[in-house]
Design an enzyme around this catalytic site. Structure first.
Site, PDB file in Angstrom:
ATOM      1  N   SER A   1       0.833  -1.171   0.140  1.00  0.00           N
ATOM      2  CA  SER A   1       0.010   0.199   0.060  1.00  0.00           C
ATOM      3  C   SER A   1       0.764   1.395   0.024  1.00  0.00           C
ATOM      4  CB  SER A   1      -0.971   0.193   1.206  1.00  0.00           C
ATOM      5  OG  SER A   1      -1.352  -1.194   1.537  1.00  0.00           O
ATOM      6  N   GLY A   2       0.269   2.224  -0.488  1.00  0.00           N
ATOM      7  CA  GLY A   2       0.965   3.736  -0.457  1.00  0.00           C
ATOM      8  C   GLY A   2       1.231   4.298  -1.620  1.00  0.00           C
TER       9      GLY A   2
ATOM     10  N   ASP B   1       6.366  -3.608  -1.087  1.00  0.00           N
ATOM     11  CA  ASP B   1       5.739  -2.847  -0.278  1.00  0.00           C
ATOM     12  C   ASP B   1       6.767  -1.572   0.098  1.00  0.00           C
ATOM     13  OD1 ASP B   1       3.670  -1.694   1.095  1.00  0.00           O
ATOM     14  OD2 ASP B   1       3.400  -3.284   2.511  1.00  0.00           O
TER      15      ASP B   1
ATOM     16  N   ALA C   1       7.336   1.913   2.823  1.00  0.00           N
ATOM     17  CA  ALA C   1       7.639   2.147   4.307  1.00  0.00           C
ATOM     18  C   ALA C   1       7.649   3.357   4.781  1.00  0.00           C
ATOM     19  CB  ALA C   1       8.864   1.448   4.498  1.00  0.00           C
TER      20      ALA C   1
ATOM     21  N   GLY D   1       1.415   4.424   8.006  1.00  0.00           N
ATOM     22  CA  GLY D   1       1.002   5.624   7.695  1.00  0.00           C
ATOM     23  C   GLY D   1      -0.401   6.083   7.095  1.00  0.00           C
TER      24      GLY D   1
ATOM     25  N   GLU E   1      -0.838  -5.669   5.437  1.00  0.00           N
ATOM     26  CA  GLU E   1       0.626  -5.414   5.164  1.00  0.00           C
ATOM     27  C   GLU E   1       1.467  -6.521   5.675  1.00  0.00           C
ATOM     28  OE1 GLU E   1       0.942  -1.066   3.787  1.00  0.00           O
ATOM     29  OE2 GLU E   1       1.748  -1.439   5.568  1.00  0.00           O
TER      30      GLU E   1
ATOM     31  N   LYS F   1      12.923   8.152   3.726  1.00  0.00           N
ATOM     32  CA  LYS F   1      12.836   7.247   4.663  1.00  0.00           C
ATOM     33  C   LYS F   1      13.879   6.380   5.143  1.00  0.00           C
ATOM     34  CE  LYS F   1       8.348   7.646   3.033  1.00  0.00           C
ATOM     35  NZ  LYS F   1       7.845   6.733   2.522  1.00  0.00           N
TER      36      LYS F   1
HETATM   37  O1  LIG Z   1      -0.292   2.081   5.545  1.00  0.00           O
HETATM   38  C1  LIG Z   1       0.470   2.256   4.954  1.00  0.00           C
HETATM   39  C2  LIG Z   1       1.782   1.874   4.338  1.00  0.00           C
HETATM   40  O2  LIG Z   1       2.346   1.375   5.323  1.00  0.00           O
HETATM   41  C3  LIG Z   1       2.481   2.430   3.558  1.00  0.00           C
HETATM   42  O3  LIG Z   1       3.265   1.360   2.652  1.00  0.00           O
HETATM   43  C4  LIG Z   1       3.669   3.350   3.919  1.00  0.00           C
HETATM   44  O4  LIG Z   1       2.733   4.507   4.608  1.00  0.00           O
HETATM   45  C5  LIG Z   1       4.530   4.072   3.006  1.00  0.00           C
HETATM   46  O5  LIG Z   1       3.687   4.932   2.009  1.00  0.00           O
HETATM   47  P1  LIG Z   1       4.327   5.748   0.863  1.00  0.00           P
HETATM   48  O6  LIG Z   1       4.829   4.829   0.081  1.00  0.00           O
HETATM   49  O7  LIG Z   1       3.236   6.556   0.448  1.00  0.00           O
HETATM   50  O8  LIG Z   1       5.058   6.677   1.663  1.00  0.00           O
END
Ligand SMILES: O=C[C@H](O)[C@H](O)[C@H](O)COP(=O)(O)O
Length: 236
Positions: A32-33, A86, A88, A101, A108, A126
């Site tokens: 996700s994300g 995935d 992070a 987040g 996940e 990150k």
């Molecule tokens: O709940 C959300 C997930 O853990 C996402 O993988 C994490 O927040 C990272 O998302 P992004 O790629 O948008 O920074």
């Protein structure tokens, strides 16, 4: 700046898929994300995409799989996943992660636990080396709604500063996860890499906690997209 971050996300996601998605892989976990958007896009470009089944980690991920013309599966059907990709919120020097987040942490972690390997995709912001250093919103913790006050008290006793995640401005009241639960974001300050597993176990042991956003011992590789267009590849 925003453009650089977006480019870094795409860079990491495309490289992670190109390096790690093998012709023998059949069942793929799609996280996700905002970074995983590019993972789904790249997997959707695979020449053998009709041979693949993709297992999502939540509603958004399910839509990404559908939108990229990929076949949907579930952990009930496919409890053994060849590889998962995935994002992070933060990555430490042992590839320990803060996730959740976007409130997707339970599914996940389920997909990660079903997967032979978890490859993390992220932009350079990150990769801080220590959880809680860059991600200052706290560790996301999914809790059963009836238990949120009890778990909040327990988390204070563990030294944390818990806050139930609000749905405002989109929704009055708490965020409700894809599983019908609440999220508590709990600030523990900086968590030394050697102490992540112990903290995770303590939180996980609290009655009412469904899962924590501390991922320890799950990720085997991380692809970090850098602002200069290079990629940092990390393994444990
Ligand atoms: O709940 C959300 C997930 O853990 C996402 O993988 C994490 O927040 C990272 O998302 P992004 O790629 O948008 O920074």
């Amino acid at each position: 700046m925003a453009d650089l971050v977006e480019k870094s996300k795409k860079l990491s996601a495309y490289a992670a898929v190109d390096d790690n998605l093998l012709p023998s892989h059949r069942v793929i976990g799609i996280g996700s994300g905002s970074t995983v958007v590019y993972v789904a896009e790249r997997v959707g470009q695979a020449s053998n995409k009709s041979d693949l089944v993709c297992v999502p980690t939540g509603f958004q991920s399910r839509q990404l799989i559908i939108d990229n013309g990929l076949r949907l599966g579930s952990t009930e059907e496919y409890p053994e996943i060849d590889i998962a990709f995935d994002g992070a919120d933060e990555i430490d020097s042992n590839l320990g992660l803060i996730k959740g987040g976007g409130a997707c942490l339970f599914q996940e972690k389920l997909v990660a636990a079903c997967s032979k390997q978890l490859v993390v995709v992220a932009d350079y912001r990150k990769d801080t080396g220590v959880l809680g250093k860059g991600w200052r919103k706290g560790v996301p913790i999914e809790v059963v709604p009836a238990a949120y006050t009890k778990v909040s008290l327990d988390l204070v006793k563990l030294g944390g500063k818990p806050v139930v995640r609000s749905g405002l401005p989109a929704k009055a009241g708490p965020v409700v996860t894809d599983n019908g639960n609440f999220i508590i974001d709990c600030d523990f300050g900086e968590i030394p890499p050697a102490q992540v597993a112990e903290l995770n176990a303590k939180i996980k042991a609290l009655v009412g906690v469904v899962e924590t956003g501390l991922f320890v011992g799950l990720a085997s590789k991380a692809y970090i997209g850098n602002a200069d267009g290079t990629i940092t590849k990390k393994t444990v």
